[in-house]
Design an enzyme around this catalytic site. Structure first.
Site, mmCIF file in Angstrom:
data_model
loop_
_atom_site.group_PDB
_atom_site.id
_atom_site.type_symbol
_atom_site.label_atom_id
_atom_site.label_comp_id
_atom_site.label_asym_id
_atom_site.label_seq_id
_atom_site.Cartn_x
_atom_site.Cartn_y
_atom_site.Cartn_z
ATOM 1 N N TYR A 165 -65.341 43.771 11.733
ATOM 2 C CA TYR A 165 -66.616 44.433 12.045
ATOM 3 C C TYR A 165 -67.625 43.472 12.662
ATOM 4 O O TYR A 165 -68.744 43.339 12.182
ATOM 5 C CB TYR A 165 -67.183 45.103 10.785
ATOM 6 C CG TYR A 165 -66.383 46.336 10.440
ATOM 7 C CD1 TYR A 165 -66.742 47.577 10.956
ATOM 8 C CD2 TYR A 165 -65.234 46.254 9.666
ATOM 9 C CE1 TYR A 165 -65.986 48.705 10.687
ATOM 10 C CE2 TYR A 165 -64.473 47.371 9.402
ATOM 11 C CZ TYR A 165 -64.858 48.597 9.909
ATOM 12 O OH TYR A 165 -64.096 49.706 9.654
ATOM 13 N N TYR A 172 -63.891 55.987 0.635
ATOM 14 C CA TYR A 172 -63.351 55.047 1.628
ATOM 15 C C TYR A 172 -61.890 54.828 1.283
ATOM 16 O O TYR A 172 -61.549 54.522 0.134
ATOM 17 C CB TYR A 172 -64.095 53.707 1.593
ATOM 18 C CG TYR A 172 -63.468 52.677 2.515
ATOM 19 C CD1 TYR A 172 -63.854 52.592 3.858
ATOM 20 C CD2 TYR A 172 -62.461 51.817 2.070
ATOM 21 C CE1 TYR A 172 -63.249 51.677 4.714
ATOM 22 C CE2 TYR A 172 -61.864 50.905 2.925
ATOM 23 C CZ TYR A 172 -62.261 50.834 4.244
ATOM 24 O OH TYR A 172 -61.667 49.934 5.086
ATOM 25 N N ASP A 210 -56.626 56.795 -5.437
ATOM 26 C CA ASP A 210 -56.661 55.527 -4.708
ATOM 27 C C ASP A 210 -57.360 54.506 -5.602
ATOM 28 O O ASP A 210 -58.594 54.468 -5.679
ATOM 29 C CB ASP A 210 -57.420 55.732 -3.384
ATOM 30 C CG ASP A 210 -57.531 54.439 -2.574
ATOM 31 O OD1 ASP A 210 -57.209 53.357 -3.112
ATOM 32 O OD2 ASP A 210 -57.976 54.515 -1.415
ATOM 33 N N LYS A 238 -55.334 45.307 -3.058
ATOM 34 C CA LYS A 238 -56.332 44.265 -3.324
ATOM 35 C C LYS A 238 -55.933 43.245 -4.401
ATOM 36 O O LYS A 238 -55.333 42.232 -4.071
ATOM 37 C CB LYS A 238 -57.682 44.905 -3.600
ATOM 38 C CG LYS A 238 -58.252 45.527 -2.311
ATOM 39 C CD LYS A 238 -59.735 45.804 -2.365
ATOM 40 C CE LYS A 238 -60.297 46.042 -0.985
ATOM 41 N NZ LYS A 238 -60.437 47.437 -0.586
#
Ligand SMILES: *Cc1c(COP(=O)(O)O)cnc(C)c1O
Length: 433
Positions: free
Chosen positions: A18, A146, A242, A271
């Site tokens: 980003y 997300y 998730d 993660k």
């Protein structure tokens, strides 16, 4: 290469997440990392208050994980998973099945969190396809969520969030309103209505249980999950949790959804799976989902990345799971929560602070306006704490092994930043996590 040259070439040739290449945000040159700290080129150290995007649960360069990776690399660094298997992958699948919620024991190893989400979605679709419901091709997700940066995962993330630019190329799914911190029956009714209205088109339901991380930085009541599960079961729609951000004790319990005492049909983890030492994720399906897919046409599950079940990544994950099993990480998360819950809520008195939220090893200070980049840089430098605020959130999700001193220092840095003058606008590149 000299340090200056590295930074110079970085600006010339390298994309960062980003970030613009013509107007690049500041980057630091990391030389090494150990425990909760990252050492920079000038020898100074920063406490990693972000656990390198929430992954470094046991601290950086944990000797046990590093050693496991080194040993594995010397023996078998990679072999394709089509037509081969290896001990590390099988051990990992067995370990994941043992700690996954009841009935989830079929493990697909994916290369990253986003891919694990894509795999879960494809499982939902193949599940419905196997039952002859070929029109069920959409997902139902929550606003404020997300699920990753690849096309399918973006399409499941908040439709008004950071991915709107790509709306034209993304598949359209259904969204229910974001849930509240306190259970509200009206919101559940709205969710039920959306599900009912589109049930013949919905292949699966997906959400981040309890903690919506990268988009909304928001905690909602686990009671919703209990009802979602029974609604999904009644409509024969697999429910996907998730847990990529929230799993592995980030909010306290091993899985955030444990607060709801329900089990999903499919769960994604990532993660912290490898303790943040390399990329690896997994999609874990129930017996029923796996059997149904396998009885369909094709009977094969249609996904297979080149580096699936990479042995070095599996070795890292196995070592990481052993560390989780040996230590009381729930207590560690609760210890972090105790300090954050003392130190952060008083910041609500500051003019620029809108809200403060703390759960487990997550502390969020929502501001009206983010301070300017210069002030953020100063706070990082002065406090020796690496913060990565985004949108309107100044937050910490430190390594779970962070001790009281580290958490105190992080809290002071957050207080310092929350006290800085608000900036004019959202700076370029500040959008993402
Ligand atoms: C980070 C994240 C992902 C994506 O994982 P990557 O490894 O970045 O692809 C998916 N879902 C949730 C909840 C996440 O926090």
């Amino acid at each position: 290469m000299k340090d200056n040259a590295i930074l110079e070439y970085d600006r010339t040739f390298v994309w960062h997440p980003y970030a613009s290449l013509t107007n690049p945000p500041p980057v630091r040159l990391a030389k090494s990392a150990n425990g909760v700290e990252i050492t920079l080129a000038d020898g100074s150290r920063l406490i990693d208050a972000v656990a390198s995007w929430w992954s470094v649960a046991h601290g950086h360069n944990h000797p046990k994980i590093v050693e496991a990776m080194r040993k594995q690399g010397e023996r078998l660094s990679h072999v394709m998973f089509g037509g081969f298997t290896h001990e590390g992958a099988v051990t990992l699948a067995e370990k994941l099945a043992a700690i996954a919620p009841d009935g989830l024991n079929k493990v697909f190893l994916a290369d990253s969190g986003s891919i694990a989400v894509e795999v879960a979605v494809k499982m939902c679709l193949q599940y419905q396809n196997a039952k002859g419901r070929k029109q069920r091709t959409k997902m139902l997700a929550l606003k404020g969520g997300y699920h990753g940066d690849t096309a399918c995962a973006m399409a499941l993330s908040d439709p008004d969030g950071m991915h709107t630019l790509f709306a034209g190329m993304m598949p359209k799914h259904f969204f229910a309103e974001k849930f509240s911190a306190k259970f509200d029956i009206e919101e559940l009714v709205m969710f039920a209505e959306t599900l009912e209205k589109h049930r013949d088109e919905i292949a699966g339901v997906i959400c981040e249980p309890v903690f919506q991380a990268a988009n909304a930085m928001w905690f909602y009541s686990p009671v919703y999950l209990t009802y979602m599960k029974s609604m999904c079961a009644a409509a024969d729609i697999p429910l996907v949790f998730d847990e990529i951000a929230a799993g592995f004790h980030r909010t306290g319990p091993l899985w955030a959804h444990r607060a709801a005492k329900v089990t999903p049909d499919i769960m994604c983890v990532g993660k912290a799976l490898t303790g943040g030492h390399c990329t690896l994720a997994a999609t874990i399906a129930s017996e029923d989902v796996a059997r149904t897919i396998s009885e369909g046409t094709p009977s094969a599950f249609m996904h297979g990345p080149t580096f699936m079940a990479n042995p070095i990544a599996c070795a890292a994950a196995n070592a990481s799971l052993e560390l989780f099993a040996e230590g009381d990480y729930e207590a560690k998360a609760n210890g972090i929560e105790k300090i954050l819950a003392e130190r952060l809520p008083p910041l609500k008195a500051l003019a620029n602070v809108k809200d403060v939220r703390v759960k487990g090893a997550v502390g969020i200070v929502e501001v009206e306006r983010m301070p300017r980049v210069d002030d953020i840089e100063r706070v990082i430098r002065d406090n020796g704490v690496w913060l990565r605020p985004f949108c309107n959130y100044i937050y910490t999700m430190p390594p779970l092994v962070a001790d009281a001193r580290a958490v105190e220092k992080i809290s002071s840095a957050i207080a310092d930043l929350a006290s800085a003058p608000p900036g004019d606008e959202i700076a370029d590149g500040d959008f993402h996590e």
